[in-house]
Design a protein around this motif. Structure first.
Motif, mmCIF file in Angstrom:
data_model
loop_
_atom_site.group_PDB
_atom_site.id
_atom_site.type_symbol
_atom_site.label_atom_id
_atom_site.label_comp_id
_atom_site.label_asym_id
_atom_site.label_seq_id
_atom_site.Cartn_x
_atom_site.Cartn_y
_atom_site.Cartn_z
ATOM 1 N N MET A 1 27.764 68.350 65.426
ATOM 2 C CA MET A 1 28.404 67.799 64.272
ATOM 3 C C MET A 1 27.945 66.377 64.002
ATOM 4 O O MET A 1 28.241 65.841 62.958
ATOM 5 N N SER A 52 22.910 71.862 60.856
ATOM 6 C CA SER A 52 24.000 72.434 60.076
ATOM 7 C C SER A 52 23.737 72.173 58.594
ATOM 8 O O SER A 52 23.963 71.070 58.114
ATOM 9 N N TYR A 81 30.138 74.707 61.155
ATOM 10 C CA TYR A 81 29.641 75.077 62.473
ATOM 11 C C TYR A 81 28.794 76.340 62.399
ATOM 12 O O TYR A 81 29.196 77.339 61.810
ATOM 13 N N PRO A 116 33.377 75.737 66.284
ATOM 14 C CA PRO A 116 32.152 75.930 67.073
ATOM 15 C C PRO A 116 32.160 77.285 67.770
ATOM 16 O O PRO A 116 33.203 77.773 68.191
ATOM 17 N N ASN A 127 25.234 70.419 65.404
ATOM 18 C CA ASN A 127 26.488 71.173 65.497
ATOM 19 C C ASN A 127 27.538 70.430 66.263
ATOM 20 O O ASN A 127 27.389 69.815 67.191
#
Length: 127
Positions: A1, A52, A81, A116, A127
């Motif tokens: 992320m 992502s 995710y 996730p 991610n």
């Protein structure tokens, strides 16, 4: 992320919307590639880390006449995710894509979700 956090917090249209010295466009190029769902992990190599994507569909028309398409129909601020990644319909186990797949005209598909899912796909920093 972390990549999504950087895209959202460090890049914008106001003053200071481009972090640091753009270094002849390198940061801008990183932003564009990261927003598409992949980015160069190390300069001079022929592999890209998967991240992502923030776009549901991107098509890169290449001079060789082949298109490289990135598809992430469920991507959103909530569905950020990666659940699974497919290259030309085949599930990917790794977290990198080769440059040859891009110039060869592949379709890279991301299945996105709100949480996730590291047990089935282990991506890089995106991610």
């Amino acid at each position: 992320m972390r990549v999504r956090e950087i895209l959202a917090s460090q890049f914008h249209t106001g003053p200071g919307g481009l972090p640091g010295n753009d270094d002849a466009g390198q940061m801008s190029a990183w932003y564009v590639l990261s927003a598409m769902g992949f980015y160069p992990l190390c300069p001079g190599t022929s592999t890209y880390a998967l991240g992502s994507p923030i776009f549901s569909r991107v098509v890169i028309h290449q001079s060789n006449g082949k298109d490289f398409t990135v598809v992430a129909p469920k991507t959103s601020a909530e569905n950020r995710y990666v659940q699974a990644v497919f290259l030309d319909g085949v599930p990917m186990n790794g977290s990198e894509i080769a440059h040859s797949n891009i110039v060869g005209g592949s379709i890279l598909t991301f299945d996105m979700g709100p949480k996730p899912k590291l047990d089935t796909w282990q991506g890089h920093h995106g991610n």
